[in-house]
Design an enzyme around this catalytic site. Structure first.
Site: not given
Length: 345
Positions: A44, A47
């Site tokens: 995450t 990202h």
């Protein structure tokens, strides 16, 4: 204690993170302020670094990010009764409302109002992080800071792997990233008969072998049906753990499942990809989506796995000082790493 701290901040709506001085989080009556010792980089966080479409829609700017950590309590709120300053802890990164039907029924992991530490509110890529008392998890003395720092992703693996009974079952894991490998280890340790893991990344396949997964398959070169035959499987897989988010891997999993098979899906797939729903229907497959950890049953289980002898340390391939955070993100973005743990001390 100074009222300022170093932190990795998503301070601009573009690629990257920046080390900045920011205020130490304020501690509310029910909050716990934790001095971070170790941080781990999650997919995450990559990202968010890459500032992809998901990050642009989700992440407020500016904000301290990160959610995988361990440390010790630096300050407690006036109403906190369960913890004390100096205690070694980690924390559950999903903060739930406590008011919705699922929360009131004891199913906090299903809260529709969940806020993510380092995603929807300030995170743990800083010298301090502040979370509610209810999200704090004490770390036993026989578990190291760096292992505690990867409990968040390990919890994803444990939640996924233990979604279905594994004893005597043949298990297929698609995706040999750190969570996939940890899921395979949990399946093996929980009594699965055969555990097969697939990927197309040579580094990750080598890491899976190093961690002791018996049947490691390069899906770009090997036919899964041939592997199944070679290891003595005469029917399909009983349990599938989809960790890759790759459409071809998921389709192959559905094709190789036994009738009545059960699939737990953690990998985030591209929007709109196709699967053969007739196979799902006529094989009578059970599909279950997984997000995060069961609160807090998964935490008790993963602590028990580690205390029972499950060695996760080889999954950590990079250990760096926080000032070298760019090297850590470069390793993660390359795909040629396991977990990256950053030292704040």
């Amino acid at each position: 204690m100074s009222n300022m701290m170093k932190a990795l901040v998503k301070s601009k709506a573009e690629v990257g993170l920046w080390m900045e001085d920011v205020p130490v989080p304020e501690v509310g009556p029910n909050d716990v302020l934790i001095r971070v010792k170790k941080s781990a980089i999650c997919g995450t966080d990559v990202h968010i670094w890459n500032w992809d479409q998901w990050a642009q829609k989700t992440i407020p700017v500016p904000m301290v990010v990160g959610h995988e950590f361990s440390g010790e309590i630096a300050e407690i709120g006036s109403a906190v009764t369960r913890y004390h300053v100096g205690e070694r802890v980690s924390g559950e990164g999903h903060i739930v409302c406590g008011k919705c039907r699922n929360c009131r029924a004891g199913r906090g992991h299903l809260c529709r109002n969940t806020l993510g530490v380092g995603v929807n509110r300030p995170g743990s890529f800083g010298e301090f992080v502040c979370i509610p008392e209810s999200n704090v998890v004490p770390i036993p003395d026989d578990i190291s800071d760096e292992i505690a720092a990867i409990f968040d992703p390990f919890g994803n693996a444990v939640h996924t792997a233990l979604s279905f009974d594994l004893v005597g079952e043949d298990v297929l894991v698609t995706g040999a990233g750190p969570i996939g490998i940890m899921g395979a280890l949990v399946a093996k340790r929980s009594g699965a008969r055969k555990v097969v893991i697939t990927d197309i990344n040579p580094h990750r396949l080598d890491l899976a072998r190093k961690l002791g997964i018996d049947h490691v398959v390069d899906a770009s070169k090997e036919n899964l049906a041939d592997v199944m035959k070679a290891i003595g499987m005469t029917e399909g897989f009983d349990v599938g753990l989809e960790m890759s988010g790759a459409a071809p891997a998921f389709r192959d999993m559905i094709d190789k499942m036994n009738n009545g098979g059960k699939i737990a899906i953690l990998g985030i797939a591209p929007a709109g990809f196709e699967i053969d729903w007739n196979k799902v229907i006529f094989k009578m497959l059970n599909l279950k989506g997984i997000y995060g950890r069961e609160m807090f049953e998964t935490w008790y289980k993963m602590i028990a796995f580690v205390q029972g002898g499950l060695d996760l340390s080889p999954i950590i391939t990079h250990r760096i000082k926080i000032d070298d955070f760019r090297d850590g993100f470069e390793a993660m973005r390359s795909g040629n790493s396991g977990k990256v743990v950053m030292d704040w001390m």
